[in-house]
Design a protein around this motif. Structure first.
Motif, mmCIF file in Angstrom:
data_model
loop_
_atom_site.group_PDB
_atom_site.id
_atom_site.type_symbol
_atom_site.label_atom_id
_atom_site.label_comp_id
_atom_site.label_asym_id
_atom_site.label_seq_id
_atom_site.Cartn_x
_atom_site.Cartn_y
_atom_site.Cartn_z
ATOM 1 N N LYS A 19 0.840 -1.197 0.000
ATOM 2 C CA LYS A 19 0.000 0.000 0.000
ATOM 3 C C LYS A 19 0.878 1.252 0.000
ATOM 4 O O LYS A 19 0.617 2.213 -0.753
ATOM 5 C CB LYS A 19 -0.918 0.000 1.227
ATOM 6 N N ALA A 20 1.920 1.261 0.835
ATOM 7 C CA ALA A 20 2.809 2.417 0.908
ATOM 8 C C ALA A 20 3.564 2.604 -0.411
ATOM 9 O O ALA A 20 3.739 3.738 -0.877
ATOM 10 C CB ALA A 20 3.787 2.253 2.066
ATOM 11 N N ALA A 21 4.001 1.509 -1.017
ATOM 12 C CA ALA A 21 4.701 1.599 -2.304
ATOM 13 C C ALA A 21 3.789 2.158 -3.386
ATOM 14 O O ALA A 21 4.213 2.971 -4.223
ATOM 15 C CB ALA A 21 5.227 0.224 -2.703
ATOM 16 N N GLY A 28 2.875 10.244 -4.142
ATOM 17 C CA GLY A 28 2.509 10.634 -2.790
ATOM 18 C C GLY A 28 3.700 10.624 -1.845
ATOM 19 O O GLY A 28 4.826 10.271 -2.221
ATOM 20 N N LEU A 29 3.441 11.015 -0.597
ATOM 21 C CA LEU A 29 4.463 11.059 0.445
ATOM 22 C C LEU A 29 4.166 10.019 1.510
ATOM 23 O O LEU A 29 3.026 9.912 1.984
ATOM 24 C CB LEU A 29 4.516 12.441 1.107
ATOM 25 N N VAL A 30 5.205 9.266 1.896
ATOM 26 C CA VAL A 30 5.059 8.237 2.924
ATOM 27 C C VAL A 30 6.151 8.418 3.969
ATOM 28 O O VAL A 30 7.343 8.471 3.632
ATOM 29 C CB VAL A 30 5.156 6.821 2.327
ATOM 30 N N ILE A 133 11.429 0.234 -0.242
ATOM 31 C CA ILE A 133 12.182 0.654 -1.430
ATOM 32 C C ILE A 133 12.151 -0.441 -2.485
ATOM 33 O O ILE A 133 11.967 -0.173 -3.683
ATOM 34 C CB ILE A 133 13.627 1.019 -1.047
ATOM 35 N N ASP A 134 12.317 -1.692 -2.054
ATOM 36 C CA ASP A 134 12.242 -2.819 -2.996
ATOM 37 C C ASP A 134 10.891 -2.865 -3.699
ATOM 38 O O ASP A 134 10.806 -3.042 -4.917
ATOM 39 C CB ASP A 134 12.474 -4.136 -2.252
ATOM 40 N N ALA A 135 9.815 -2.727 -2.909
ATOM 41 C CA ALA A 135 8.471 -2.805 -3.485
ATOM 42 C C ALA A 135 8.204 -1.638 -4.431
ATOM 43 O O ALA A 135 7.487 -1.784 -5.428
ATOM 44 C CB ALA A 135 7.429 -2.830 -2.368
#
Length: 357
Positions: A19-21, A28-30, A133-135
Protein backbone atom coordinates in the motif's frame (compact mmCIF):
# COMPACT_ATOMS: atom_id res chain seq x y z
CA UNK A 1 -6.04 12.95 4.70
CA UNK A 2 -3.25 10.88 6.23
CA UNK A 3 -3.59 7.12 6.72
CA UNK A 4 -1.61 5.38 9.46
CA UNK A 5 -0.32 1.90 8.60
CA UNK A 6 0.93 -0.09 11.59
CA UNK A 7 3.26 -3.05 11.22
CA UNK A 8 5.99 -5.05 12.92
CA UNK A 9 9.49 -3.59 12.55
CA UNK A 10 11.29 -6.89 11.89
CA UNK A 11 8.60 -8.75 9.92
CA UNK A 12 6.59 -6.05 8.15
CA UNK A 13 3.15 -6.84 6.77
CA UNK A 14 3.25 -7.23 2.98
CA UNK A 15 -0.08 -5.45 2.57
CA UNK A 16 1.26 -2.43 4.45
CA UNK A 17 4.41 -2.33 2.32
CA UNK A 18 2.49 -2.73 -0.94
CA UNK A 19 0.00 0.00 0.00
CA UNK A 20 2.81 2.42 0.91
CA UNK A 21 4.70 1.60 -2.30
CA UNK A 22 1.56 2.27 -4.33
CA UNK A 23 1.26 5.71 -2.71
CA UNK A 24 4.89 6.52 -3.53
CA UNK A 25 4.48 5.42 -7.15
CA UNK A 26 1.42 7.66 -7.40
CA UNK A 27 3.61 10.63 -6.42
CA UNK A 28 2.51 10.63 -2.79
CA UNK A 29 4.46 11.06 0.44
CA UNK A 30 5.06 8.24 2.92
CA UNK A 31 6.72 8.51 6.33
CA UNK A 32 8.53 5.30 7.25
CA UNK A 33 10.97 4.03 9.89
CA UNK A 34 14.67 3.60 9.30
CA UNK A 35 17.20 2.28 11.79
CA UNK A 36 18.14 5.89 12.65
CA UNK A 37 15.00 8.06 12.67
CA UNK A 38 11.75 8.13 10.70
CA UNK A 39 12.06 9.45 7.16
CA UNK A 40 9.58 11.24 4.89
CA UNK A 41 9.86 9.65 1.47
CA UNK A 42 9.07 10.47 -2.13
CA UNK A 43 10.32 8.75 -5.28
CA UNK A 44 13.57 10.54 -6.08
CA UNK A 45 12.79 10.77 -9.81
CA UNK A 46 9.48 12.59 -9.30
CA UNK A 47 10.33 16.27 -8.95
CA UNK A 48 6.75 17.23 -8.10
CA UNK A 49 6.64 14.68 -5.28
CA UNK A 50 10.01 15.79 -3.93
CA UNK A 51 8.80 19.40 -3.86
CA UNK A 52 5.89 18.23 -1.70
CA UNK A 53 8.41 16.87 0.83
CA UNK A 54 9.92 20.35 1.23
CA UNK A 55 6.44 21.86 1.58
CA UNK A 56 5.23 19.30 4.13
CA UNK A 57 8.32 19.81 6.30
CA UNK A 58 8.59 23.56 5.67
CA UNK A 59 12.20 22.81 4.69
CA UNK A 60 14.54 25.31 2.97
CA UNK A 61 15.01 24.33 -0.71
CA UNK A 62 18.82 24.46 -0.52
CA UNK A 63 18.91 21.81 2.22
CA UNK A 64 19.50 18.58 0.21
CA UNK A 65 17.74 15.26 0.78
CA UNK A 66 19.33 11.84 1.28
CA UNK A 67 18.45 9.24 -1.33
CA UNK A 68 17.74 5.77 0.04
CA UNK A 69 18.49 2.70 -2.10
CA UNK A 70 18.04 -1.02 -1.56
CA UNK A 71 20.70 -2.44 -3.90
CA UNK A 72 23.97 -1.61 -5.63
CA UNK A 73 22.14 -1.60 -8.96
CA UNK A 74 19.90 1.15 -7.60
CA UNK A 75 22.98 3.00 -6.31
CA UNK A 76 24.31 3.14 -9.88
CA UNK A 77 21.03 4.74 -10.96
CA UNK A 78 21.51 7.72 -8.62
CA UNK A 79 25.30 8.18 -8.55
CA UNK A 80 28.10 7.98 -11.09
CA UNK A 81 31.89 7.87 -10.94
CA UNK A 82 31.80 6.15 -7.56
CA UNK A 83 35.35 6.00 -6.10
CA UNK A 84 36.99 2.85 -4.72
CA UNK A 85 36.96 4.23 -1.16
CA UNK A 86 33.18 4.50 -1.36
CA UNK A 87 32.87 0.83 -2.30
CA UNK A 88 35.19 -0.07 0.58
CA UNK A 89 32.80 1.64 3.01
CA UNK A 90 29.70 0.24 1.29
CA UNK A 91 31.02 -3.30 1.69
CA UNK A 92 31.69 -2.71 5.38
CA UNK A 93 28.71 -0.61 6.48
CA UNK A 94 25.73 -1.09 4.13
CA UNK A 95 22.93 -1.65 4.86
CA UNK A 96 23.35 0.73 7.76
CA UNK A 97 23.50 4.33 8.97
CA UNK A 98 26.28 5.64 6.71
CA UNK A 99 25.54 8.25 4.02
CA UNK A 100 28.10 8.98 1.30
CA UNK A 101 28.43 12.09 -0.84
CA UNK A 102 28.87 10.98 -4.47
CA UNK A 103 28.63 12.51 -7.96
CA UNK A 104 24.97 12.99 -8.96
CA UNK A 105 23.60 10.83 -11.78
CA UNK A 106 21.81 12.95 -14.42
CA UNK A 107 18.57 11.08 -13.69
CA UNK A 108 18.31 12.71 -10.25
CA UNK A 109 16.54 16.10 -10.28
CA UNK A 110 18.53 18.96 -8.78
CA UNK A 111 15.67 19.73 -6.42
CA UNK A 112 16.75 16.59 -4.51
CA UNK A 113 20.34 17.80 -4.17
CA UNK A 114 19.70 21.44 -3.39
CA UNK A 115 20.97 22.37 -6.85
CA UNK A 116 24.31 20.60 -6.36
CA UNK A 117 26.15 18.15 -8.63
CA UNK A 118 26.65 15.79 -5.72
CA UNK A 119 24.12 13.48 -4.10
CA UNK A 120 23.86 12.02 -0.59
CA UNK A 121 23.08 8.28 -0.70
CA UNK A 122 22.64 5.47 1.79
CA UNK A 123 21.15 1.99 2.10
CA UNK A 124 19.05 1.85 5.28
CA UNK A 125 19.39 -1.08 7.66
CA UNK A 126 15.73 -1.37 8.65
CA UNK A 127 13.49 -4.16 7.28
CA UNK A 128 10.53 -1.83 6.70
CA UNK A 129 12.62 0.72 4.80
CA UNK A 130 14.38 -1.87 2.64
CA UNK A 131 11.17 -3.72 1.77
CA UNK A 132 9.42 -0.43 0.96
CA UNK A 133 12.18 0.65 -1.43
CA UNK A 134 12.24 -2.82 -3.00
CA UNK A 135 8.47 -2.81 -3.49
CA UNK A 136 8.62 0.68 -5.01
CA UNK A 137 11.44 -0.36 -7.32
CA UNK A 138 12.82 3.17 -7.30
CA UNK A 139 15.18 5.16 -5.07
CA UNK A 140 13.43 7.13 -2.34
CA UNK A 141 14.49 10.63 -1.31
CA UNK A 142 13.81 11.04 2.40
CA UNK A 143 14.77 13.60 5.04
CA UNK A 144 13.62 13.12 8.64
CA UNK A 145 9.83 12.99 9.03
CA UNK A 146 9.38 16.10 11.18
CA UNK A 147 8.72 19.79 10.80
CA UNK A 148 12.09 21.38 9.96
CA UNK A 149 14.01 22.55 12.99
CA UNK A 150 12.17 20.27 15.43
CA UNK A 151 13.72 17.20 17.11
CA UNK A 152 13.86 14.27 14.72
CA UNK A 153 11.17 11.59 15.15
CA UNK A 154 12.15 8.24 16.63
CA UNK A 155 8.62 6.79 16.98
CA UNK A 156 5.58 6.67 14.76
CA UNK A 157 3.75 8.76 17.33
CA UNK A 158 6.28 11.58 16.88
CA UNK A 159 5.57 11.58 13.13
CA UNK A 160 1.82 11.57 13.69
CA UNK A 161 2.10 14.63 15.95
CA UNK A 162 4.22 16.54 13.42
CA UNK A 163 2.88 15.52 10.02
CA UNK A 164 -0.69 14.24 10.40
CA UNK A 165 -2.70 15.85 7.60
CA UNK A 166 0.46 16.95 5.77
CA UNK A 167 1.46 13.62 4.17
CA UNK A 168 -0.39 10.74 2.53
CA UNK A 169 0.65 7.86 4.81
CA UNK A 170 2.66 7.09 7.94
CA UNK A 171 4.05 3.61 8.57
CA UNK A 172 4.21 3.17 12.34
CA UNK A 173 6.60 0.36 13.29
CA UNK A 174 7.46 1.52 16.79
CA UNK A 175 10.75 2.95 17.98
CA UNK A 176 13.82 3.22 15.77
CA UNK A 177 17.03 1.37 16.61
CA UNK A 178 19.72 4.09 16.93
CA UNK A 179 17.73 7.28 17.59
CA UNK A 180 20.14 9.63 15.76
CA UNK A 181 20.60 10.15 12.04
CA UNK A 182 23.19 8.54 9.79
CA UNK A 183 26.84 9.50 9.65
CA UNK A 184 27.53 11.56 6.50
CA UNK A 185 30.97 11.47 4.86
CA UNK A 186 32.12 13.37 1.78
CA UNK A 187 34.18 10.61 0.22
CA UNK A 188 35.00 12.78 -2.82
CA UNK A 189 37.50 14.85 -0.82
CA UNK A 190 41.03 13.69 -0.04
CA UNK A 191 41.18 13.22 2.87
CA UNK A 192 37.46 12.51 3.32
CA UNK A 193 35.43 15.01 5.35
CA UNK A 194 32.85 14.28 8.03
CA UNK A 195 29.78 16.38 7.23
CA UNK A 196 27.55 15.03 10.02
CA UNK A 197 28.41 12.66 12.87
CA UNK A 198 25.83 9.95 13.34
CA UNK A 199 25.08 6.41 14.38
CA UNK A 200 28.36 5.02 13.01
CA UNK A 201 31.26 6.54 14.98
CA UNK A 202 33.81 8.31 12.78
CA UNK A 203 36.54 6.18 14.37
CA UNK A 204 34.98 3.05 12.82
CA UNK A 205 34.79 4.69 9.40
CA UNK A 206 38.44 5.75 9.64
CA UNK A 207 39.44 2.20 10.56
CA UNK A 208 37.62 0.79 7.53
CA UNK A 209 39.21 3.36 5.22
CA UNK A 210 42.68 3.12 6.71
CA UNK A 211 42.94 6.91 6.78
CA UNK A 212 41.97 9.87 8.92
CA UNK A 213 38.78 11.84 8.26
CA UNK A 214 38.69 15.61 8.60
CA UNK A 215 36.23 16.75 11.28
CA UNK A 216 35.36 20.43 10.67
CA UNK A 217 33.86 22.69 13.31
CA UNK A 218 30.36 22.46 11.83
CA UNK A 219 30.46 18.66 12.26
CA UNK A 220 30.97 19.22 15.97
CA UNK A 221 28.00 21.55 16.04
CA UNK A 222 30.21 24.57 16.69
CA UNK A 223 29.55 26.36 13.39
CA UNK A 224 27.39 26.25 10.27
CA UNK A 225 28.48 25.64 6.69
CA UNK A 226 27.74 28.24 4.01
CA UNK A 227 26.81 25.48 1.55
CA UNK A 228 24.84 22.40 2.62
CA UNK A 229 26.21 19.26 0.94
CA UNK A 230 24.11 17.21 3.35
CA UNK A 231 21.37 17.75 5.95
CA UNK A 232 22.37 19.32 9.26
CA UNK A 233 25.17 21.52 7.90
CA UNK A 234 23.62 24.94 7.32
CA UNK A 235 20.50 25.40 9.46
CA UNK A 236 19.57 25.10 13.10
CA UNK A 237 18.08 21.67 13.80
CA UNK A 238 16.62 19.46 16.49
CA UNK A 239 15.35 22.27 18.72
CA UNK A 240 12.59 21.85 21.30
CA UNK A 241 10.19 24.73 21.86
CA UNK A 242 11.78 25.21 25.29
CA UNK A 243 14.92 27.33 25.58
CA UNK A 244 17.74 24.79 25.80
CA UNK A 245 20.88 25.86 27.67
CA UNK A 246 23.79 23.44 27.20
CA UNK A 247 26.42 23.42 29.96
CA UNK A 248 29.64 21.88 28.70
CA UNK A 249 31.75 20.48 31.54
CA UNK A 250 34.17 17.60 32.00
CA UNK A 251 35.24 15.93 35.22
CA UNK A 252 33.64 13.96 38.02
CA UNK A 253 29.87 13.43 38.14
CA UNK A 254 29.70 15.87 41.06
CA UNK A 255 31.67 18.50 39.15
CA UNK A 256 29.52 18.19 35.99
CA UNK A 257 26.27 18.46 37.95
CA UNK A 258 27.70 21.29 40.00
CA UNK A 259 28.36 23.37 36.89
CA UNK A 260 24.79 22.85 35.69
CA UNK A 261 23.43 23.86 39.10
CA UNK A 262 25.75 26.88 39.15
CA UNK A 263 24.56 27.95 35.68
CA UNK A 264 20.91 27.54 36.66
CA UNK A 265 21.38 29.64 39.79
CA UNK A 266 23.40 32.33 38.01
CA UNK A 267 20.67 32.90 35.44
CA UNK A 268 18.20 34.32 37.91
CA UNK A 269 14.61 34.90 36.93
CA UNK A 270 14.22 31.84 34.73
CA UNK A 271 11.58 30.53 37.09
CA UNK A 272 10.69 26.86 36.99
CA UNK A 273 13.18 24.86 34.93
CA UNK A 274 13.96 21.36 33.72
CA UNK A 275 17.23 19.44 33.51
CA UNK A 276 18.55 16.85 31.06
CA UNK A 277 21.10 14.62 32.79
CA UNK A 278 22.77 11.24 32.82
CA UNK A 279 21.53 8.50 35.12
CA UNK A 280 24.70 8.91 37.20
CA UNK A 281 24.04 12.60 37.99
CA UNK A 282 20.28 13.02 38.13
CA UNK A 283 20.11 12.84 41.94
CA UNK A 284 22.30 15.95 42.33
CA UNK A 285 19.54 18.21 41.01
CA UNK A 286 17.37 17.73 44.08
CA UNK A 287 19.17 20.75 45.52
CA UNK A 288 17.51 23.03 42.95
CA UNK A 289 14.25 24.21 44.46
CA UNK A 290 12.73 25.36 41.16
CA UNK A 291 13.24 22.14 39.16
CA UNK A 292 10.05 21.09 37.42
CA UNK A 293 11.44 17.80 36.09
CA UNK A 294 14.72 15.94 35.49
CA UNK A 295 15.01 13.82 32.35
CA UNK A 296 17.76 11.24 32.04
CA UNK A 297 19.25 10.26 28.70
CA UNK A 298 20.91 7.16 30.16
CA UNK A 299 24.30 6.14 31.46
CA UNK A 300 27.52 7.93 30.56
CA UNK A 301 29.16 4.53 30.09
CA UNK A 302 26.64 3.68 27.35
CA UNK A 303 26.54 6.54 24.86
CA UNK A 304 24.42 4.47 22.47
CA UNK A 305 21.69 4.57 25.13
CA UNK A 306 22.16 8.33 25.44
CA UNK A 307 21.89 8.78 21.66
CA UNK A 308 18.81 6.57 21.40
CA UNK A 309 16.98 8.63 24.02
CA UNK A 310 18.11 12.09 22.92
CA UNK A 311 15.34 13.16 20.52
CA UNK A 312 12.71 11.43 22.64
CA UNK A 313 13.75 13.50 25.65
CA UNK A 314 13.94 16.73 23.62
CA UNK A 315 10.29 16.17 22.78
CA UNK A 316 9.37 15.19 26.35
CA UNK A 317 10.59 18.51 27.73
CA UNK A 318 7.99 20.27 25.59
CA UNK A 319 5.27 17.80 26.56
CA UNK A 320 6.10 18.48 30.22
CA UNK A 321 5.64 22.22 29.68
CA UNK A 322 9.28 23.12 30.30
CA UNK A 323 10.10 26.67 29.20
CA UNK A 324 13.80 26.56 30.12
CA UNK A 325 15.86 23.37 30.19
CA UNK A 326 19.50 22.96 31.20
CA UNK A 327 21.40 20.04 29.71
CA UNK A 328 24.63 18.37 30.66
CA UNK A 329 27.21 17.65 27.97
CA UNK A 330 28.63 14.22 27.12
CA UNK A 331 32.00 12.85 25.97
CA UNK A 332 32.66 13.37 22.25
CA UNK A 333 34.11 9.92 21.68
CA UNK A 334 32.32 7.41 19.45
CA UNK A 335 28.63 8.14 19.03
CA UNK A 336 29.05 10.85 21.68
CA UNK A 337 30.20 13.18 18.89
CA UNK A 338 26.76 12.82 17.29
CA UNK A 339 25.08 13.49 20.65
CA UNK A 340 27.06 16.69 21.16
CA UNK A 341 26.47 17.82 17.57
CA UNK A 342 22.71 17.53 18.13
CA UNK A 343 22.74 19.17 21.56
CA UNK A 344 24.80 22.11 20.32
CA UNK A 345 22.58 22.64 17.28
CA UNK A 346 19.46 22.41 19.46
CA UNK A 347 20.75 24.90 22.02
CA UNK A 348 19.76 28.52 22.44
CA UNK A 349 22.82 29.12 24.66
CA UNK A 350 26.04 27.23 25.39
CA UNK A 351 27.95 27.74 28.65
CA UNK A 352 31.47 26.28 28.74
CA UNK A 353 32.66 25.61 32.26
CA UNK A 354 36.32 25.87 33.25
CA UNK A 355 38.31 22.68 33.76
CA UNK A 356 38.12 21.15 37.23
CA UNK A 357 40.96 22.13 39.58
Amino acid sequence: MTIVLRTDAVNPDKEVIDKAAEILLNRGLVAFPTETVYGLGAVAYYEDAVLKVFKAKMRPPDNPLIIHVSSLDMLNEVATGIPDDAYRLIEKFWPGPLTLILPRHPSIPRVVTGGLDTVAVRMPGHPVALKLIDATGRPVAAPSANISGRPSPTTGEHVIRDLMGRVDAIIDAGETFFGVESTVVNILEDPPVLLRPGAYPVEEVEKALGKKIVIPEFARGLAYSEIALAPGMKYRHYSPEAKLILVEAEGSYEYIAGRVIEAARSLGGVGELCVISSSETMHYYRSLSNVKAVFTLGSRVNLYEVARNLFKVLRLVDEAGCRVVFSESFPETGIGLAVMNRLRKASSMIIRASSPP
